[in-house]
Each structure stands twice: as C-alpha cells, then as structure tokens.
Design a protein around this motif. Structure first.
Motif: not given
Length: 265
Positions: A86-115
C-alpha cells in the motif's frame, strides 16, 4: 495526505481547483505562501513513509516462526507485505500506448519469489524437508501454494504427536490398573522408567536405541519381561483382551477411546 489537506481547506492547491494567480496580482504572495506550506506538508509525509518502509523491510526479513503455528506465522508476514504494498506499490505503465514487453509481469514475479523465500527461510528447522522440496520445484509455486504444502506437513507432525500422547495415556491407564500409585507412573512399583517411543521399560526416549540407533556391537538380551510390559491396543472392532495382550477394564478402554477422539479434534 488527502484527508489532511481537505481538513485544512488546502486540497485545491494539489488537485488544481485553485488557479495560480499572475505574479503581478495582489493575491499571488498569499497563494505562494500557502502553496509552499502545502509542499512542506507533502515532503514531511513522504519522509514519514520512508521510515515506515525501512521498518517494514526490517520486520519482514527478521521475522521467524518460533512458537507460532504456520498459519499465524504466514498471517503475520502477509499483513506486513500488504502494508508495504500500500505504501509503495509496484509501478504501472502510464503511457498512452501500454507497452507489451512484459517488464511489469517480471517485476511482479520477482516480488512473489522474494516473498516466498522470506516465508521459507523463517520456518522452523523441522520443515527443512518441505523447504527443499518447494525450492527444487520448477517453476516455483506461488506463496499460497507453498503455504498449503507447509501447513499439510504441520498436520502430519501434529498427527504424530497425537498418537504419542494416546500411547502415553494408555501406559498410564494400564499402570493405574495394575495398582501402582507412583507419581512417575512406573508399572508394578519397580521404579523403572518407561520409554514413550518404544514402550519398553528401563530407559527413556532420550536413550532409546530404537529411536536413535543401536551402538556398535550391541546384542539383544532376553526380552520376555520387556515385551510383557508393552501396551498393546486392540482394534476398534474388538475390545482389549481378546488377542492375549494385557487388558484394560471397559471403563479404562472407553476413557482411552474418548481421549483419542478429543486429541484428534
């Protein structure tokens, strides 16, 4: 922060409802003074978050299961993870055209793996086998799946403890039925301890060869007396005494059966 600004009637400086006056206008110095004050509040709020984030990280990485159950330990960790998110959420893409490189999914996987690694590392040493099993799984299970696996192992441990308590209760009942009133529950008043692991007399669980292994050159002795002192329980279909084993009275047998049900519940 929004609630604090609204209570001071200063939210308009942030959401844009209070327009910025021209520099030459009379009210510009007053606007600038209030705007600087609001900016100071926001910076202080941000600094407070930094200290809280530091505390949460320290708590997450220092927490250990200890005397907690697996469920209580996991719940304590999860509350810390949720607050940090809640205090420091994962970043989200704010571009008009959302990127499809999968970076945000990778960040989420790393966070879950760390937990997951934090959860496994904080478990007691008795769960070492299930820890290795989870960490060797490809791909790694998510945190909820890992929690269910560890909790299942905990149930197995508790089931083994229940069986041991039932066995010890049977020894006590048999001892009392034989007329012994010793506070240490020694059968027949012979002052010999009873091993709660194998049921034999003359040693305790800490010195049980059957549990810890036999020493080199060990040879069995006459075990007739030892076997006579073991407690043998009949099956649920047949009351004790029909198979030639040492018997309990009907009241003692019913008491033991009820104790077994209570412990397993």
């Amino acid at each position: 922060m929004e609630m604090a600004l609204l209570s001071k009637n200063k939210l308009g400086f942030v959401d844009g409802t209070i327009a910025v006056p021209n520099v030459g206008e009379v009210k510009y110095p007053y606007w600038k003074q209030c705007n600087n004050m609001v900016s100071t509040w926001i910076m202080r709020f941000s600094e407070a978050n930094i200290f809280r984030i530091s505390y949460l990280h320290a708590e997450i990485h220092q927490i250990r299961q200890g005397d907690l159950t697996v469920s209580a330990y996991f719940s304590k960790l999860k509350s810390l993870w949720d607050e940090l998110q809640v205090i420091r959420p994962l970043p989200t893409c704010k571009c008009e055209r959302v990127c499809n490189c999968g970076l945000l999914d990778t960040l989420q996987q790393h966070l879950e793996s760390d937990n997951l690694l934090v959860f496994l590392r904080g478990l007691n040493e008795t769960y070492a086998s299930v820890q290795s099993q989870i960490m060797m799984t490809k791909p790694l299970p998510n945190i909820d799946e890992a929690f269910m696996m560890v909790q299942q192992q905990e149930r197995r441990f508790n089931s083994g403890t229940t069986e041991l308590l039932i066995q010890e209760a049977g020894i006590i009942l048999l001892t009392q039925g034989n007329g012994s009133r010793s506070k240490k529950f020694y059968p027949n008043g012979n002052k010999k301890p009873i091993c709660s692991y194998c049921g034999f007399t003359g040693h305790t669980t800490e010195k049980c060869y059957k549990k810890h292994g036999y020493p080199p050159g060990w040879k069995p002795r006459n075990r007739g007396v030892s076997y006579a002192n073991q407690v043998q329980f009949a099956s649920d279909e047949h009351p004790p005494g029909e198979n030639g084993s040492l018997t309990l009275s009907q009241d003692e047998y019913r008491m033991l059966r009820q104790l077994s049900v209570d412990l397993k519940e």
